[in-house]
Design an enzyme around this catalytic site. Sequence first.
Site, PDB file in Angstrom:
ATOM      1  N   ASP A 166       2.615   1.631  -1.991  1.00 56.71           N
ATOM      2  CA  ASP A 166       1.797   0.406  -2.081  1.00 56.71           C
ATOM      3  C   ASP A 166       2.512  -0.566  -2.999  1.00 56.71           C
ATOM      4  OD1 ASP A 166      -1.523  -0.211  -1.559  1.00 56.71           O
ATOM      5  OD2 ASP A 166      -0.429  -1.509  -2.955  1.00 56.71           O
TER       6      ASP A 166
ATOM      7  N   ASP B  46      -1.450   1.084   6.315  1.00 51.69           N
ATOM      8  CA  ASP B  46      -2.807   0.681   5.940  1.00 51.69           C
ATOM      9  C   ASP B  46      -2.666  -0.510   5.005  1.00 51.69           C
ATOM     10  OD1 ASP B  46      -5.420   0.454   5.095  1.00 51.69           O
ATOM     11  OD2 ASP B  46      -5.279   2.119   3.685  1.00 51.69           O
TER      12      ASP B  46
ATOM     13  N   SER C  38      -2.916  -4.896   4.016  1.00 54.82           N
ATOM     14  CA  SER C  38      -3.794  -6.053   4.094  1.00 54.82           C
ATOM     15  C   SER C  38      -3.453  -6.882   5.333  1.00 54.82           C
ATOM     16  CB  SER C  38      -3.674  -6.905   2.826  1.00 54.82           C
ATOM     17  OG  SER C  38      -2.915  -6.277   1.839  1.00 54.82           O
ATOM     18  N   ASP C  39      -4.218  -7.945   5.564  1.00 55.05           N
ATOM     19  CA  ASP C  39      -3.988  -8.812   6.721  1.00 55.05           C
ATOM     20  C   ASP C  39      -2.651  -9.542   6.566  1.00 55.05           C
ATOM     21  OD1 ASP C  39      -6.439  -7.993   7.772  1.00 55.05           O
ATOM     22  OD2 ASP C  39      -7.529  -9.483   6.607  1.00 55.05           O
TER      23      ASP C  39
ATOM     24  N   ASP D  28       7.347  -2.677  -2.097  1.00 58.96           N
ATOM     25  CA  ASP D  28       7.094  -3.266  -0.786  1.00 58.96           C
ATOM     26  C   ASP D  28       7.473  -2.265   0.316  1.00 58.96           C
ATOM     27  OD1 ASP D  28       6.791  -5.632   1.109  1.00 58.96           O
ATOM     28  OD2 ASP D  28       8.859  -5.054   1.465  1.00 58.96           O
TER      29      ASP D  28
ATOM     30  N   TYR E  69     -13.101   3.609   8.590  1.00 61.73           N
ATOM     31  CA  TYR E  69     -11.750   3.060   8.690  1.00 61.73           C
ATOM     32  C   TYR E  69     -10.697   4.115   8.308  1.00 61.73           C
ATOM     33  CZ  TYR E  69      -7.692   0.175   7.493  1.00 61.73           C
ATOM     34  OH  TYR E  69      -6.430  -0.349   7.413  1.00 61.73           O
ATOM     35  N   GLN E  70     -10.854   4.725   7.149  1.00 63.90           N
ATOM     36  CA  GLN E  70      -9.832   5.668   6.635  1.00 63.90           C
ATOM     37  C   GLN E  70      -9.695   6.873   7.567  1.00 63.90           C
ATOM     38  OE1 GLN E  70      -8.791   4.189   3.707  1.00 63.90           O
ATOM     39  NE2 GLN E  70     -10.518   3.928   2.301  1.00 63.90           N
TER      40      GLN E  70
ATOM     41  N   TYR F 147     -16.090  -5.363   7.410  1.00 60.96           N
ATOM     42  CA  TYR F 147     -14.927  -6.167   7.788  1.00 60.96           C
ATOM     43  C   TYR F 147     -15.414  -7.312   8.685  1.00 60.96           C
ATOM     44  CZ  TYR F 147     -11.487  -2.680   6.109  1.00 60.96           C
ATOM     45  OH  TYR F 147     -10.724  -1.844   5.344  1.00 60.96           O
TER      46      TYR F 147
ATOM     47  N   GLN G 291      -1.640 -10.381  -6.209  1.00 62.75           N
ATOM     48  CA  GLN G 291      -2.883 -10.819  -5.580  1.00 62.75           C
ATOM     49  C   GLN G 291      -4.053 -10.840  -6.568  1.00 62.75           C
ATOM     50  OE1 GLN G 291      -2.771  -7.979  -2.387  1.00 62.75           O
ATOM     51  NE2 GLN G 291      -2.491  -6.249  -3.783  1.00 62.75           N
TER      52      GLN G 291
HETATM   53  N1  AAT Z   1      -7.654   1.368   2.606  1.00 65.49           N
HETATM   54  C1  AAT Z   1      -7.990   0.062   2.221  1.00 65.49           C
HETATM   55  C2  AAT Z   1      -7.591  -0.931   3.158  1.00 65.49           C
HETATM   56  C3  AAT Z   1      -6.609  -1.818   3.030  1.00 65.49           C
HETATM   57  S1  AAT Z   1      -5.703  -1.750   1.623  1.00 65.49           S
HETATM   58  C4  AAT Z   1      -4.292  -2.716   1.816  1.00 65.49           C
HETATM   59  C5  AAT Z   1      -3.232  -2.344   0.759  1.00 65.49           C
HETATM   60  O1  AAT Z   1      -1.960  -2.829   1.226  1.00 65.49           O
HETATM   61  C6  AAT Z   1      -3.438  -2.955  -0.625  1.00 65.49           C
HETATM   62  O2  AAT Z   1      -3.536  -1.911  -1.560  1.00 65.49           O
HETATM   63  C7  AAT Z   1      -2.175  -3.802  -0.859  1.00 65.49           C
HETATM   64  O3  AAT Z   1      -1.726  -3.769  -2.197  1.00 65.49           O
HETATM   65  C8  AAT Z   1      -1.188  -3.134   0.078  1.00 65.49           C
HETATM   66  N2  AAT Z   1      -0.045  -3.963   0.527  1.00 65.49           N
HETATM   67  C9  AAT Z   1      -0.050  -5.253   0.890  1.00 65.49           C
HETATM   68  N3  AAT Z   1       1.184  -5.668   1.214  1.00 65.49           N
HETATM   69  C10 AAT Z   1       2.011  -4.594   1.081  1.00 65.49           C
HETATM   70  C11 AAT Z   1       3.405  -4.382   1.264  1.00 65.49           C
HETATM   71  N4  AAT Z   1       4.204  -5.379   1.674  1.00 65.49           N
HETATM   72  N5  AAT Z   1       3.911  -3.145   1.031  1.00 65.49           N
HETATM   73  C12 AAT Z   1       3.097  -2.134   0.608  1.00 65.49           C
HETATM   74  N6  AAT Z   1       1.771  -2.291   0.406  1.00 65.49           N
HETATM   75  C13 AAT Z   1       1.227  -3.498   0.632  1.00 65.49           C
HETATM   76  C14 AAT Z   1      -6.415  -2.776   4.167  1.00 65.49           C
HETATM   77  C15 AAT Z   1      -7.643  -3.548   4.480  1.00 65.49           C
HETATM   78  C16 AAT Z   1      -7.586  -4.377   5.723  1.00 65.49           C
HETATM   79  C17 AAT Z   1      -8.534  -5.565   5.647  1.00 65.49           C
HETATM   80  C18 AAT Z   1      -8.949  -6.045   6.976  1.00 65.49           C
HETATM   81  N7  AAT Z   1      -9.568  -7.362   6.956  1.00 65.49           N
END
Ligand code: AAT
Length: 282
Positions: free
Chosen positions: A109, A158, A160-161, A140, A64-65, A226, A34
């Site tokens: 992560d 936690d 990403s979208d 993953d 959030y956390q 957000y 990314q």
């Molecule tokens: N605490 C911060 C908020 C986040 S971080 C999202 C994390 O998910 C990123 O570090 C990304 O590298 C990780 N990630 C993404 N896909 C995967 C996967 N398949 N396996 C493991 N980790 C992954 C989330 C913010 C939300 C935003 C809302 N709009």
Amino acid sequence: ADDGWFREVSPEWRGQAMALKVNRILHVERSKYQDVLVFESDTYGNVLVLDGVVQCTEGDEFSYQEMIAHLPLTSHPNPKKVLVVGGGDGGVIREVLKHHTVEEVVLCDIDEAVLRVAKQYLPHMSLLLSDPRVTVHIGDGYEFLGNHASIYDVIITDCSDPVGPAESLFQKAYFERMRRALKAGGNLVIQAESVWLQAEAIRELRDLMASVFPTVQYGYTTVPTYPSGQIGLMLASTTSGRSLHKPLRPVPDTRYYNADLHEAAFVLPEFCRALLDEGQDI
Ligand code: AAT
């Protein structure tokens, strides 16, 4: 944009954008998965952006956390072993370690770049990534859970979208792997979009989760940076009848979370309640 403002523009929230005034850019990188951007904002401290989407800011990350960690942990009778999928900035790890019952936390992560830039630019979030109770795995989350059975008390996703590397984490197969990886009576949570922007997607996700877990409950928290200022948290348990909205213990040193807010987080606005309640008992 070149007017000194960062804007989060996406077809997922068409016609509106969240913007932050940029003081200076600290880091730009195309990682294996990314686009990674860190900038210093005018009023929210340092900001981490992945693929153009704000992941966290130093100014409001606690809302959030804290919520994504404490909702599933305080509603579990005795959480000892916890898995965090995503969360490479370390903020959720910092919150999980506030629970004295927790003996071990595994973080998985997909992107080492997130941990690396968090250690450099987000020290208040990443400070406990090197704690002896924490094991870090880069990979993953879906693959990682492949051969795990009855290991964790709580799994916090936690991520990403759903558009991008986290796509695999919103599929039924991932929920089935989480169910297998949880011990009896385990709880889980996954970040789940905004009721203002993706209400239909939330209903689909809830129905999918309800086909895998006997207890599913939807709550939310407020995060000004957000999109729409609000983000949902889908909770589930392998135990039927678990009251995920009831905290069993207090949590020390919080700035957002408290017991009243825990219960209130599950009280939904009427349009959302009606949508989620339709035909489905939660
Ligand atoms: N605490 C911060 C908020 C986040 S971080 C999202 C994390 O998910 C990123 O570090 C990304 O590298 C990780 N990630 C993404 N896909 C995967 C996967 N398949 N396996 C493991 N980790 C992954 C989330 C913010 C939300 C935003 C809302 N709009």
